[in-house]
Design a protein around this motif. Sequence first.
Motif, short mmCIF file in Angstrom:
data_model
loop_
_atom_site.label_atom_id
_atom_site.label_comp_id
_atom_site.label_asym_id
_atom_site.label_seq_id
_atom_site.Cartn_x
_atom_site.Cartn_y
_atom_site.Cartn_z
N LEU A 200 29.49 15.60 8.50
CA LEU A 200 29.25 13.99 8.47
C LEU A 200 29.48 13.59 6.87
CD1 LEU A 200 29.04 12.06 10.78
CD2 LEU A 200 26.76 11.51 10.11
N LEU A 201 28.69 14.40 5.97
CA LEU A 201 28.71 14.15 4.66
C LEU A 201 29.89 14.24 4.10
CD1 LEU A 201 24.91 15.63 3.92
CD2 LEU A 201 25.54 13.17 3.89
N MET A 202 30.52 15.46 4.38
CA MET A 202 31.63 15.76 3.90
C MET A 202 32.71 14.69 4.20
SD MET A 202 32.46 18.24 2.21
CE MET A 202 33.62 19.49 1.65
N ALA A 203 32.97 14.23 5.54
CA ALA A 203 33.72 13.40 5.81
C ALA A 203 33.63 12.18 4.98
CB ALA A 203 33.62 12.93 7.36
N LEU A 204 32.35 11.60 4.66
CA LEU A 204 32.17 10.58 3.76
C LEU A 204 32.87 10.51 2.49
CD1 LEU A 204 28.63 9.46 4.75
CD2 LEU A 204 30.74 8.33 5.36
N SER A 205 32.51 11.95 1.94
CA SER A 205 32.86 12.03 0.58
C SER A 205 34.64 12.47 0.54
CB SER A 205 32.02 13.11 -0.23
OG SER A 205 31.79 14.08 0.63
N VAL A 206 35.02 13.06 1.56
CA VAL A 206 36.35 13.34 1.50
C VAL A 206 37.12 11.80 1.79
CG1 VAL A 206 38.30 13.98 3.00
CG2 VAL A 206 36.47 15.77 2.63
N ARG A 207 36.55 10.88 2.31
CA ARG A 207 37.41 9.62 2.32
C ARG A 207 37.41 9.24 0.73
NH1 ARG A 207 34.55 6.48 6.64
NH2 ARG A 207 34.20 4.91 4.90
N ARG A 208 36.32 9.56 0.17
CA ARG A 208 36.34 9.08 -1.33
C ARG A 208 37.61 10.11 -2.05
NH1 ARG A 208 30.80 8.94 -3.43
NH2 ARG A 208 31.33 10.98 -3.84
N ALA A 209 37.43 11.32 -1.93
CA ALA A 209 38.32 12.25 -2.42
C ALA A 209 39.85 11.66 -2.23
CB ALA A 209 37.97 13.60 -2.03
#
Lengths: 282, 360
Positions: A263-272
């Motif tokens: 979940l946290l990754m998905a959030l920051s991947v969106r940013r990435a």
Amino acid sequence: MIRSALRWPLAAFTGLFLFFLYAPFGVLGILSFQSGPEGGPQFPIIHWSTYWYRHLFGLTPPSRVAPLPIGDALVRSLTLAFLTMVTATVLGVISAQAFREKFRFSGVVFYLIVLGMIVPGVLVGLGTALLANHLGVARHWWSTSFVTHVVYTFPFAFLVMLAIFNRFDRSVEEASWSLGVSPFRTFNKVTLPLIFPGVLSAMLFAFTLSYDEFPRTLFTAGGAQTLPLAIYGTFSIEIHPNIFAFGVLTTLFSFALLAVYGLLMALSVRRARRVAIQEDVR
Amino acid sequence: MTYDLELVQLGKTFPNGTPAVVAFDLRVEKGEFVSFVGPSGCGKTTTLRMIAGFEASTSGDILIRGRNVSDLPPERRPTSTIFQNFALFPHMTVRQNIEYGLRVRGVAAPERKRRVDAMIDRLELGDVADQRAPGLSGGQRQRVALARGLVVEPDILLLDEPLGALDANLRKSIQHQLKQLQRTIGITFVFVTHAQSEALTLSDRVVVMNRGRSEQISDPYELYTRPRSAFVARFIGRNTLLAGSVAGVEDGIATLTTAFGPMRGATNGAVFTSGTAALLSIPSEAFEITAATAAAGPERLRGRVLGRTILGTAVRLRIALPDGQEILIETHRDQFTGEWSEGEVMLTWQPPDATVVAAD
Ligand SMILES: Nc1ncnc2c1ncn2[C@@H]1O[C@H](COP(=O)(O)OP(=O)(O)O)[C@@H](O)[C@H]1O
Ligand SMILES: [Mg+2]
């Protein structure tokens, strides 16, 4: 041609891989639902029941099978994994940051750090125990074991962060300095938010590696055991299905951990991904 | 008087031994637009990064408004840098990007808002103020980078090929806007580019760099018409170079003995002794084309037309000189007569329009 010839062997390989990965867990899961408290492991199941799950939490009448002595061990392991995770990740980020610039002997230091991943765990544990005895330091899960866990997980965190920094565009940091912002505040406000996906991965690595670490802990934990030691200890008496029930629960816990990570990754991947778009346009 | 920027014998040798910048001297007055131009690898970026403080100099000094900043870290220098890739903060919106420098410096909210709003207006970023940086177009991102750098009111704005990332059409219109912006704000711009046209169009003065050294510092017109070295003659404009040796100098006009006979050009203040090897640099625009039947003599070169291209009102001819050199000459269509279209022509020029430079 070659593609289609390889297709079936590859499919078979993948199938076998998945089978060996999940079948043991499946068996464990099925066995955990047998009825109790009488009788050892039986297969196939005759009476489905949640008896052993209730037994785990002390909700069944007292019987011949003693409750698993894992309550304290679980707390210890979680605490140890958490402390290891924080320490190894912080150290990993800091040292990977240092490795962004070449310095004298940086190559040698790099290999010395990575070598830590290769050294057999039992030897590390034994060596640490001997060293502690020699120095007159008492062995505890929160002292000697903690040190071996950090030493063990730190190279993983370090390598993850190194890979992240490798692809990091340092001009955003320079832009920040150029606007009058000190390197320290730049790290907090620009660098850290951008490397956060990497930090998450490093944390996950460190936590899971420490949580089920066995050989390094065996000799260093002293009297109070961690979870893997406690579970191994029960095997030497007699195996009851309550172990299986516990295995299922702890695996579910790991999945939950993964879900949080995802979940946290998905959030920051969106940013990435937004970063990637920015780089494409240039 | 104090200069906005003064480089004194500035030098940089990288730890691996590469001498990237050598004994660089430059004085920039307040409000000047100065460009560094030169081939890739000549040390433009390294010089700019030393001024910004990202790279330490290994010799010499950097003074900004009379203060020696050589030992200050980047965050304590009164400069802002615009990077080629713009280096916007991808995790912030346009407004947050622009606000960042002021916020971290602790500028009070009302003043911060006033200054950021003014900058958003000036660079026409109102429509995208709440978007995140990565979704923007190239031109928009360039304007955000400018706004972010200018809002902290630096003494000097440093720009490293800021137009390089934009497509050709956009580049032309942004060149104009950039010049306009610099005029109205009135701060000093130091601009790095490998494209001479950009440097010549935008700058008050141009520094031509070659192998870490500054070869010539001139205003664009002088640079274009009066190269002071063989390198500049080759790099800037479209010059034809003839090798020879100096036969004599009279009233600022030198006569060179070349393979094609005696040829004359202006010395432009340089001193040449007889017998030294030199080059005559003749700008493409200085040539006049006449029929091949004209008599041979000084400042006359025989050429053979290899081909022509019609460019609207001009005609571009590709001409081979007797030594095999090929040159391109543009001539007005009115002056173009069919008889040159194939075969021999005679090229002439006025001696003051050509320049003599030392051979390299
Ligand atoms: N970090 C570095 N280490 C070693 N050499 C470098 C480094 N950065 C640049 N150089 C060298 O310094 C010279 C000047 O580079 P640079 O200033 O980037 O040129 P330009 O911007 O004019 O293309 C080049 O020869 C380049 O290879
Ligand atoms: Mg460059």
